[in-house]
Design an enzyme around this catalytic site. Structure first.
Site, PDB file in Angstrom:
ATOM      1  N   LYS A 148      23.392  76.777  30.604  1.00 18.09           N
ATOM      2  CA  LYS A 148      24.676  76.690  29.911  1.00 18.09           C
ATOM      3  C   LYS A 148      25.473  75.517  30.451  1.00 18.09           C
ATOM      4  O   LYS A 148      25.167  74.998  31.524  1.00 18.09           O
ATOM      5  CB  LYS A 148      25.450  77.994  30.084  1.00 18.09           C
ATOM      6  CG  LYS A 148      25.738  78.298  31.546  1.00 18.09           C
ATOM      7  CD  LYS A 148      26.245  79.706  31.726  1.00 18.09           C
ATOM      8  CE  LYS A 148      26.564  79.986  33.173  1.00 18.09           C
ATOM      9  NZ  LYS A 148      27.574  79.098  33.782  1.00 18.09           N
ATOM     10  N   CYS A 193      32.080  82.655  36.169  1.00 18.08           N
ATOM     11  CA  CYS A 193      30.910  82.876  35.315  1.00 18.08           C
ATOM     12  C   CYS A 193      30.474  84.328  35.277  1.00 18.08           C
ATOM     13  O   CYS A 193      30.043  84.818  34.229  1.00 18.08           O
ATOM     14  CB  CYS A 193      29.788  81.938  35.733  1.00 18.08           C
ATOM     15  SG  CYS A 193      30.244  80.227  35.345  1.00 18.08           S
ATOM     16  N   ASP A 201      23.998  82.168  37.995  1.00 16.00           N
ATOM     17  CA  ASP A 201      24.342  80.912  38.696  1.00 16.00           C
ATOM     18  C   ASP A 201      24.223  80.937  40.221  1.00 16.00           C
ATOM     19  O   ASP A 201      25.104  80.417  40.919  1.00 16.00           O
ATOM     20  CB  ASP A 201      25.780  80.483  38.324  1.00 16.00           C
ATOM     21  CG  ASP A 201      25.970  80.215  36.842  1.00 16.00           C
ATOM     22  OD1 ASP A 201      25.012  80.408  36.079  1.00 16.00           O
ATOM     23  OD2 ASP A 201      27.075  79.826  36.437  1.00 16.00           O
TER      24      ASP A 201
HETATM   25  C1  VGL Z   1      31.214  78.210  37.569  1.00 17.15           C
HETATM   26  C2  VGL Z   1      33.080  76.894  37.705  1.00 17.15           C
HETATM   27  C3  VGL Z   1      32.448  75.896  36.997  1.00 17.15           C
HETATM   28  C4  VGL Z   1      30.543  79.503  37.921  1.00 17.15           C
HETATM   29  C5  VGL Z   1      30.585  77.217  36.844  1.00 17.15           C
HETATM   30  O1  VGL Z   1      29.295  79.570  37.911  1.00 17.15           O
HETATM   31  O2  VGL Z   1      31.263  80.488  38.224  1.00 17.15           O
HETATM   32  N1  VGL Z   1      32.467  78.041  37.987  1.00 17.15           N
HETATM   33  N2  VGL Z   1      31.199  76.077  36.569  1.00 17.15           N
END
Ligand code: VGL
Ligand code: ZN
Length: 211
Positions: free
Chosen positions: A112, A157, A14
């Site tokens: 995801k 994540c 991410d």
């Molecule tokens: C994430 C909060 C919501 C992350 C993703 O990538 O850590 N955190 N969605």
């Protein structure tokens, strides 16, 4: 001494505009992981990225729950769900990978959080483990035994991806200087490191690979 990286995958979690300074759910100094990850990419033959990729009506967004605000908790499909600002919406700039992150040798990208009714912190499964992204089978079919986890955010994540990686039987490393915590509470990053270590994740610095 450099590590043997045979049967090893670099997993980049991410590293998207919304999680970087200026983004909707920015991780403080999150951009500092980018040069480290780019250097690490030179050492791996096998690189996979994950991408948080929500529809506009996603249930993790506070804006989609009347009367709720960011930081509140609701029940989503039987699970307790922390509410986030709108982030990583499919097709938006915020969902794109940071432009300085070099994607040329990526083998695959796993998306995801695409189901509006389920959040998915891990790159392997949604938070209820009802759906599988296919990442685990993909790595297994490629003969990967060691997974090196990097990216954002360390306390969400990255943590859940590393925990699932261990649970699937991969020898799992967290490269600490290639990740940063969002720290909704200031201790979350440190707690996440403890939790990962307890579960069997091996904590290392990038120098163990780069030097
Ligand atoms: C994430 C909060 C919501 C992350 C993703 O990538 O850590 N955190 N969605
Ligand atoms: Zn998300």
């Amino acid at each position: 001494m450099a590590m043997n990286l045979k049967n090893s995958a670099l997993l980049i979690v991410d590293v998207q505009n919304d999680f970087l300074p200026g983004g909707a759910l920015a991780v403080t100094r999150g951009d500092e992981v980018i040069p480290v990850i780019n250097a690490l990419q030179e050492k791996f033959n096998f690189i996979v990225a994950t991408q948080d990729f929500h529809p506009e009506d996603h249930g993790s967004f506070a804006a989609n729950h009347e009367g709720k605000k960011v930081g509140d908790t609701v029940e989503l499909n039987g699970l307790s769900q922390f509410l986030w600002p709108v982030h990583c919406v499919q097709g938006s700039e915020g969902a794109e990978f940071h432009e300085e992150l070099n994607p040329i040798r990526w083998t695959a990208i796993f998306q995801k959080g695409t189901n509006p009714e389920a959040d998915s912190y891990s790159g392997f499964f949604d938070n209820a483990r009802r759906e599988d992204t296919g990442l685990g089978d993909f790595l297994q079919n490629e003969g990967i035994m060691n997974v090196f986890v990097t990216g954002l955010a360390q306390d969400y994540c990255v943590k859940f991806t590393a925990l699932d990686s261990v649970s699937l039987g991969f020898k799992t490393y967290l490269i600490m200087d290639a990740t940063k915590a969002v720290n909704v509470n200031s201790v979350d990053g440190d707690k996440a490191l403890e939790e990962m270590k307890k579960a069997g994740v091996i904590l290392i610095e990038s120098t163990a690979i780069l030097d």
